[in-house]
Write a protein that holds these residues in place. Structure first.
Motif, mmCIF file in Angstrom:
data_model
loop_
_atom_site.group_PDB
_atom_site.id
_atom_site.type_symbol
_atom_site.label_atom_id
_atom_site.label_comp_id
_atom_site.label_asym_id
_atom_site.label_seq_id
_atom_site.Cartn_x
_atom_site.Cartn_y
_atom_site.Cartn_z
ATOM 1 N N UNK A 21 0.833 -1.213 0.000
ATOM 2 C CA UNK A 21 0.000 0.000 0.000
ATOM 3 C C UNK A 21 0.865 1.261 0.000
ATOM 4 N N UNK A 22 0.460 2.236 -0.806
ATOM 5 C CA UNK A 22 1.151 3.515 -0.865
ATOM 6 C C UNK A 22 0.121 4.646 -0.851
ATOM 7 N N UNK A 23 0.522 5.782 -0.318
ATOM 8 C CA UNK A 23 -0.283 7.003 -0.377
ATOM 9 C C UNK A 23 0.396 7.906 -1.398
ATOM 10 N N UNK A 24 -0.385 8.428 -2.339
ATOM 11 C CA UNK A 24 0.213 9.115 -3.483
ATOM 12 C C UNK A 24 -0.531 10.390 -3.871
ATOM 13 N N UNK A 25 0.212 11.233 -4.557
ATOM 14 C CA UNK A 25 -0.348 12.358 -5.293
ATOM 15 C C UNK A 25 -0.248 11.962 -6.761
ATOM 16 N N UNK A 98 -5.115 6.642 -2.092
ATOM 17 C CA UNK A 98 -4.564 5.301 -1.911
ATOM 18 C C UNK A 98 -4.168 4.705 -3.250
ATOM 19 N N UNK A 99 -3.116 3.909 -3.204
ATOM 20 C CA UNK A 99 -2.694 3.124 -4.354
ATOM 21 C C UNK A 99 -1.900 1.944 -3.808
ATOM 22 N N UNK A 100 -1.272 1.208 -4.706
ATOM 23 C CA UNK A 100 -0.410 0.091 -4.299
ATOM 24 C C UNK A 100 0.667 -0.076 -5.352
ATOM 25 N N UNK A 101 1.824 -0.542 -4.900
ATOM 26 C CA UNK A 101 2.863 -0.866 -5.877
ATOM 27 C C UNK A 101 2.339 -1.966 -6.789
ATOM 28 N N UNK A 102 2.657 -1.890 -8.077
ATOM 29 C CA UNK A 102 2.226 -2.949 -8.993
ATOM 30 C C UNK A 102 2.982 -4.235 -8.682
ATOM 31 N N UNK A 103 2.280 -5.258 -8.284
ATOM 32 C CA UNK A 103 2.923 -6.519 -7.932
ATOM 33 C C UNK A 103 3.392 -7.278 -9.157
ATOM 34 N N UNK A 104 4.424 -8.103 -8.958
ATOM 35 C CA UNK A 104 4.897 -8.952 -10.039
ATOM 36 C C UNK A 104 6.396 -8.941 -10.185
ATOM 37 N N UNK A 105 6.833 -9.495 -11.285
ATOM 38 C CA UNK A 105 8.252 -9.645 -11.575
ATOM 39 C C UNK A 105 8.854 -8.315 -12.006
#
Length: 172
Positions: A21-25, A98-105
């Motif tokens: 989880x990330x908080x972003x502008x 709210x956002x999230x880092x894109x998961x994966x390789x």
């Protein structure tokens, strides 16, 4: 290896990015020439949200780019947080969501030095992805491990993360 290692990456490493989880502008439809004007206001608003207790940081400052760096792209400037905001916050007229880092390789490397050297570091990472037969997923992340206000420019550490995917199999 984690996307937030304590030590710099050793060359170029294959990692798995967890959807943290990330908080972003957010900014939409930017070009590289727009970057100088968007970072400081975003980080100032986020710092105020931390100071007021609205958010709790859980890692270093970062920027998540979505799209093509040589054309238009979208940008999320923020921090990993213990809990992403359940609704957008407005601080000094700037919306934090709210956002999230894109998961994966992903492939990751560390750049030590000033921000003007990031282009060459990214070129090396893109070249390595191509040599390994990997395709970009469209997301790329800069993690600003060092604080430029307190770290000499020659010592700044920026971790670069290029989200990748295996090339699509041709139909036979």
């Amino acid at each position: 290896m984690s996307v937030f290692p304590a030590e710099p990456f050793d060359g170029i490493e294959q990692i798995t990015v967890e959807p943290t989880p990330i908080a972003v502008v957010r900014h939409v439809g930017l070009r590289l020439s727009d970057l100088a004007r968007v970072f400081d206001p975003a980080y100032t608003a986020l710092a105020r949200a931390f100071a007021e207790g609205a958010l709790v940081p859980a890692g270093p400052a970062l920027a998540v780019y979505h799209g093509d760096a040589m054309a238009e792209f979208d940008l999320e400037i923020g921090f990993p947080v213990e809990a992403a905001p359940s609704a957008p916050l407005t601080v000094d007229g700037i919306e934090i969501s709210a956002s999230a880092l894109p998961g994966g390789s992903a492939l990751a490397t560390t750049h030590i030095g000033g921000f003007e050297g990031l282009g060459a570091a990214w070129a090396g990472l893109y070249g390595e992805a191509a040599s390994r037969g990997l395709e970009r997923s469209g997301d790329w992340i800069e993690i600003y491990v060092s604080d430029p206000r307190t770290t000499a420019e020659t010592d700044l550490r920026t971790d670069l993360v290029l989200c990748t995917e295996a090339p699509a199999s041709p139909d036979v």
